[in-house]
Design a protein around this motif. Sequence first.
Motif, PDB file in Angstrom:
ATOM      1  N   ASN A 207      42.138  13.278 -15.010  1.00 17.84           N
ATOM      2  CA  ASN A 207      41.879  12.851 -16.381  1.00 17.84           C
ATOM      3  C   ASN A 207      42.553  11.514 -16.630  1.00 17.84           C
ATOM      4  OD1 ASN A 207      40.706  15.439 -17.297  1.00 17.84           O
ATOM      5  ND2 ASN A 207      42.751  16.205 -16.889  1.00 17.84           N
ATOM      6  N   ASP A 208      41.797  10.560 -17.175  1.00 13.79           N
ATOM      7  CA  ASP A 208      42.418   9.276 -17.510  1.00 13.79           C
ATOM      8  C   ASP A 208      42.736   9.180 -19.004  1.00 13.79           C
ATOM      9  OD1 ASP A 208      39.851   8.967 -18.442  1.00 13.79           O
ATOM     10  OD2 ASP A 208      39.486   7.059 -17.434  1.00 13.79           O
ATOM     11  N   LYS A 209      42.482  10.274 -19.720  1.00 10.81           N
ATOM     12  CA  LYS A 209      42.840  10.369 -21.130  1.00 10.81           C
ATOM     13  C   LYS A 209      43.616  11.671 -21.323  1.00 10.81           C
ATOM     14  CE  LYS A 209      38.684   8.005 -22.728  1.00 10.81           C
ATOM     15  NZ  LYS A 209      37.973   7.848 -21.466  1.00 10.81           N
ATOM     16  N   PRO A 210      44.483  11.710 -22.319  1.00 10.48           N
ATOM     17  CA  PRO A 210      45.223  12.960 -22.547  1.00 10.48           C
ATOM     18  C   PRO A 210      44.259  14.103 -22.827  1.00 10.48           C
ATOM     19  CG  PRO A 210      46.010  11.214 -24.008  1.00 10.48           C
ATOM     20  CD  PRO A 210      44.797  10.693 -23.311  1.00 10.48           C
ATOM     21  N   ARG A 211      44.550  15.245 -22.294  1.00 12.75           N
ATOM     22  CA  ARG A 211      43.703  16.400 -22.560  1.00 12.75           C
ATOM     23  C   ARG A 211      44.382  17.290 -23.583  1.00 12.75           C
ATOM     24  NH1 ARG A 211      44.137  21.271 -18.375  1.00 12.75           N
ATOM     25  NH2 ARG A 211      45.071  22.237 -20.136  1.00 12.75           N
ATOM     26  N   GLY A 212      43.602  18.168 -24.151  1.00 17.43           N
ATOM     27  CA  GLY A 212      44.114  19.067 -25.174  1.00 17.43           C
ATOM     28  C   GLY A 212      45.037  20.126 -24.587  1.00 17.43           C
ATOM     29  N   GLU A 213      45.661  20.849 -25.479  1.00 20.38           N
ATOM     30  CA  GLU A 213      46.552  21.937 -25.072  1.00 20.38           C
ATOM     31  C   GLU A 213      45.790  22.957 -24.220  1.00 20.38           C
ATOM     32  OE1 GLU A 213      49.186  25.432 -27.259  1.00 20.38           O
ATOM     33  OE2 GLU A 213      48.419  23.765 -28.457  1.00 20.38           O
ATOM     34  N   TYR A 214      44.521  23.174 -24.577  1.00 19.80           N
ATOM     35  CA  TYR A 214      43.668  24.094 -23.831  1.00 19.80           C
ATOM     36  C   TYR A 214      42.452  23.335 -23.307  1.00 19.80           C
ATOM     37  CZ  TYR A 214      46.489  27.590 -26.153  1.00 19.80           C
ATOM     38  OH  TYR A 214      47.548  28.330 -26.604  1.00 19.80           O
ATOM     39  N   LEU A 215      42.158  23.540 -22.041  1.00 22.43           N
ATOM     40  CA  LEU A 215      41.003  22.915 -21.412  1.00 22.43           C
ATOM     41  C   LEU A 215      39.895  23.953 -21.309  1.00 22.43           C
ATOM     42  CD1 LEU A 215      39.692  20.534 -19.900  1.00 22.43           C
ATOM     43  CD2 LEU A 215      40.766  21.392 -17.822  1.00 22.43           C
ATOM     44  N   ILE A 216      38.770  23.672 -21.959  1.00 23.93           N
ATOM     45  CA  ILE A 216      37.616  24.569 -21.915  1.00 23.93           C
ATOM     46  C   ILE A 216      36.567  23.941 -21.006  1.00 23.93           C
ATOM     47  CG2 ILE A 216      35.770  25.702 -23.215  1.00 23.93           C
ATOM     48  CD1 ILE A 216      37.566  25.521 -25.690  1.00 23.93           C
ATOM     49  N   ASN A 217      36.299  24.590 -19.875  1.00 23.62           N
ATOM     50  CA  ASN A 217      35.276  24.138 -18.940  1.00 23.62           C
ATOM     51  C   ASN A 217      34.084  25.082 -19.009  1.00 23.62           C
ATOM     52  OD1 ASN A 217      36.513  21.841 -17.752  1.00 23.62           O
ATOM     53  ND2 ASN A 217      37.817  23.181 -16.541  1.00 23.62           N
ATOM     54  N   VAL A 218      32.930  24.523 -19.241  1.00 20.40           N
ATOM     55  CA  VAL A 218      31.693  25.301 -19.250  1.00 20.40           C
ATOM     56  C   VAL A 218      30.934  24.936 -17.979  1.00 20.40           C
ATOM     57  CG1 VAL A 218      29.531  25.777 -20.462  1.00 20.40           C
ATOM     58  CG2 VAL A 218      31.613  25.257 -21.772  1.00 20.40           C
ATOM     59  N   CYS A 219      30.685  25.933 -17.141  1.00 14.56           N
ATOM     60  CA  CYS A 219      29.956  25.676 -15.909  1.00 14.56           C
ATOM     61  C   CYS A 219      28.514  25.338 -16.243  1.00 14.56           C
ATOM     62  CB  CYS A 219      30.007  26.898 -14.993  1.00 14.56           C
ATOM     63  SG  CYS A 219      29.132  26.619 -13.432  1.00 14.56           S
ATOM     64  N   THR A 220      28.039  24.228 -15.647  1.00 16.06           N
ATOM     65  CA  THR A 220      26.648  23.806 -15.869  1.00 16.06           C
ATOM     66  C   THR A 220      25.848  23.834 -14.566  1.00 16.06           C
ATOM     67  OG1 THR A 220      27.224  21.482 -15.607  1.00 16.06           O
ATOM     68  CG2 THR A 220      27.268  22.365 -17.859  1.00 16.06           C
ATOM     69  N   GLY A 221      26.373  24.553 -13.580  1.00 13.03           N
ATOM     70  CA  GLY A 221      25.670  24.689 -12.305  1.00 13.03           C
ATOM     71  C   GLY A 221      24.349  25.418 -12.488  1.00 13.03           C
ATOM     72  N   THR A 222      23.576  25.493 -11.438  1.00 16.65           N
ATOM     73  CA  THR A 222      22.225  26.045 -11.515  1.00 16.65           C
ATOM     74  C   THR A 222      22.184  27.460 -12.090  1.00 16.65           C
ATOM     75  OG1 THR A 222      21.563  24.672  -9.647  1.00 16.65           O
ATOM     76  CG2 THR A 222      20.128  26.533 -10.190  1.00 16.65           C
ATOM     77  N   ALA A 223      23.000  28.367 -11.554  1.00 18.22           N
ATOM     78  CA  ALA A 223      22.970  29.756 -12.030  1.00 18.22           C
ATOM     79  C   ALA A 223      23.363  29.830 -13.508  1.00 18.22           C
ATOM     80  CB  ALA A 223      23.891  30.634 -11.187  1.00 18.22           C
ATOM     81  N   CYS A 224      24.387  29.093 -13.895  1.00 18.18           N
ATOM     82  CA  CYS A 224      24.831  29.103 -15.290  1.00 18.18           C
ATOM     83  C   CYS A 224      23.791  28.449 -16.196  1.00 18.18           C
ATOM     84  CB  CYS A 224      26.194  28.430 -15.424  1.00 18.18           C
ATOM     85  SG  CYS A 224      27.543  29.420 -14.716  1.00 18.18           S
ATOM     86  N   PHE A 225      23.133  27.401 -15.691  1.00 19.61           N
ATOM     87  CA  PHE A 225      22.086  26.744 -16.465  1.00 19.61           C
ATOM     88  C   PHE A 225      20.949  27.719 -16.748  1.00 19.61           C
ATOM     89  CE2 PHE A 225      18.144  24.333 -16.819  1.00 19.61           C
ATOM     90  CZ  PHE A 225      18.464  23.473 -17.867  1.00 19.61           C
ATOM     91  N   VAL A 226      20.522  28.415 -15.700  1.00 25.29           N
ATOM     92  CA  VAL A 226      19.418  29.370 -15.841  1.00 25.29           C
ATOM     93  C   VAL A 226      19.791  30.499 -16.799  1.00 25.29           C
ATOM     94  CG1 VAL A 226      18.072  31.116 -14.576  1.00 25.29           C
ATOM     95  CG2 VAL A 226      18.395  28.835 -13.600  1.00 25.29           C
ATOM     96  N   LYS A 227      21.073  30.883 -16.794  1.00 27.56           N
ATOM     97  CA  LYS A 227      21.533  31.997 -17.638  1.00 27.56           C
ATOM     98  C   LYS A 227      21.961  31.549 -19.040  1.00 27.56           C
ATOM     99  CE  LYS A 227      21.445  35.439 -14.590  1.00 27.56           C
ATOM    100  NZ  LYS A 227      21.213  36.840 -14.786  1.00 27.56           N
TER     101      LYS A 227
END
Length: 170
Positions: free
Chosen positions: A84-104
């Motif tokens: 990260n080149d910018k400060p991140r929040g206290e909590y990092l929320i990552n949403v998977c956007t891979g193929t299986a997650c996209f389809v679902k």
Amino acid sequence: MEQETLILQEPNEQEKKLPNEKYEKLKKYIDELPEKEGTLIQVLHKAQEIFGYLPRDVQLFVARALGVSGAKVYGVVSFYNYFNDKPRGEYLINVCTGTACFVKGCGPLLESLSEKLGVGSGQTTEDGKFTLNGVRCIGACGLAPVIIVDDQVYGRVKLEEIDKIIAKYR
């Protein structure tokens, strides 16, 4: 050469406030490496651990300490999602956007989180509480769609669960 110019700009106010103790800790770590060649990613991991993110000044510090160009450091930092080149929040929320997650149905999940938090992907809320990211496959396809908050994995997430997930961290 253009990338070199980007990271050689004047430090912003937040970067000017970075404590010297952190630079000293990073310098000590680098100085104790038995070999400096080939350690860029390792050093960037340590730098992010120490500073919490990798602003221009820290990238240039690493470049000078390892004897590599600022453009090379910036190239690595901007290529890998982990850095990260910018400060991140206290909590990092990552949403998977891979193929299986996209389809679902990860798209509506990411949109809902974006709307509820008031930020887009790659941004941090004004209160510094959350950073939201859409990330490529995280390797949990059997649990699609997947949201990860820091180290907590939420699988088979439904839209109606978004408020509950956010509330847990507020």
